[in-house]
Design a protein around this motif. Structure first.
Motif, PDB file in Angstrom:
ATOM      1  N   LEU A   1       9.150  -5.472  -0.859  1.00 43.76           N
ATOM      2  CA  LEU A   1       8.765  -6.655  -1.630  1.00 43.76           C
ATOM      3  C   LEU A   1       9.698  -6.840  -2.828  1.00 43.76           C
ATOM      4  CD1 LEU A   1       6.925  -9.045  -2.244  1.00 43.76           C
ATOM      5  CD2 LEU A   1       5.346  -7.442  -3.360  1.00 43.76           C
ATOM      6  N   LEU A   2       9.965  -5.761  -3.552  1.00 45.01           N
ATOM      7  CA  LEU A   2      10.847  -5.870  -4.715  1.00 45.01           C
ATOM      8  C   LEU A   2      12.262  -6.289  -4.323  1.00 45.01           C
ATOM      9  CD1 LEU A   2       9.713  -2.787  -6.818  1.00 45.01           C
ATOM     10  CD2 LEU A   2       9.329  -5.211  -7.339  1.00 45.01           C
TER      11      LEU A   2
ATOM     12  N   ARG B   1       0.811  -1.217   0.000  1.00 44.33           N
ATOM     13  CA  ARG B   1       0.000   0.000   0.000  1.00 44.33           C
ATOM     14  C   ARG B   1       0.844   1.266   0.000  1.00 44.33           C
ATOM     15  NH1 ARG B   1      -3.675  -1.095   4.867  1.00 44.33           N
ATOM     16  NH2 ARG B   1      -2.341  -2.859   5.213  1.00 44.33           N
ATOM     17  N   THR B   2       2.147   1.117   0.199  1.00 42.45           N
ATOM     18  CA  THR B   2       3.022   2.287   0.200  1.00 42.45           C
ATOM     19  C   THR B   2       4.260   1.996  -0.644  1.00 42.45           C
ATOM     20  OG1 THR B   2       4.335   1.568   2.112  1.00 42.45           O
ATOM     21  CG2 THR B   2       2.320   2.862   2.570  1.00 42.45           C
ATOM     22  N   ARG B   3       4.956   3.050  -0.993  1.00 45.50           N
ATOM     23  CA  ARG B   3       6.210   2.905  -1.735  1.00 45.50           C
ATOM     24  C   ARG B   3       7.203   2.077  -0.930  1.00 45.50           C
ATOM     25  NH1 ARG B   3       8.143   8.314  -3.013  1.00 45.50           N
ATOM     26  NH2 ARG B   3       6.892   8.133  -4.887  1.00 45.50           N
ATOM     27  N   GLU B   4       7.232   2.281   0.383  1.00 49.78           N
ATOM     28  CA  GLU B   4       8.166   1.545   1.237  1.00 49.78           C
ATOM     29  C   GLU B   4       7.850   0.049   1.230  1.00 49.78           C
ATOM     30  OE1 GLU B   4       6.571   4.425   2.167  1.00 49.78           O
ATOM     31  OE2 GLU B   4       8.337   5.687   1.899  1.00 49.78           O
TER      32      GLU B   4
END
Length: 109
Positions: free
Chosen positions: A37-38, A29-32
């Motif tokens: 995950l990436l 849900r956030t960039r962080e």
């Protein structure tokens, strides 16, 4: 009471694996959260390649720079730049286009 879920089993079905990956990529849900995950999913070089392709797509869409200028400014191979350009402009998937347009709309607010 146990929750019933579809049994997870090994598979070589690339379409099924891709669908499952897409589901996982939709969860942050956030960039962080997405960054975490990436970083778990990708090696540093894979993550760099993805980030570079995205940067090239944005440069091809948002500037008048030539492929050579983009190569000189980013170090990304001209082969990759040509491929990104082809997928941005010609291929039917239009994933780059959809993401660029969606970000453009959210940045305009």
């Amino acid at each position: 009471m146990a929750v019933t879920t579809t049994a997870l089993a090994p598979t070589k079905d690339v379409e099924k694996l891709t669908d499952q990956l897409c589901d996982a990529l939709l969860t942050p849900r956030t960039r962080e959260e997405m960054g975490r995950l990436l970083r778990d999913l990708c090696t540093p070089s894979e993550l760099r390649a993805l980030a570079e392709r995205w940067h090239v797509a944005r440069l091809l869409d948002g500037t008048d720079l030539s492929y050579r200028d983009i190569h000189d400014g980013t170090g990304v191979s001209t082969t990759t730049i040509v491929r990104v350009g082809r997928f941005l402009r010609q291929e039917p998937h239009q994933g780059y286009r959809s993401a660029i347009d969606a970000l453009g709309k959210s940045n305009a607010r």
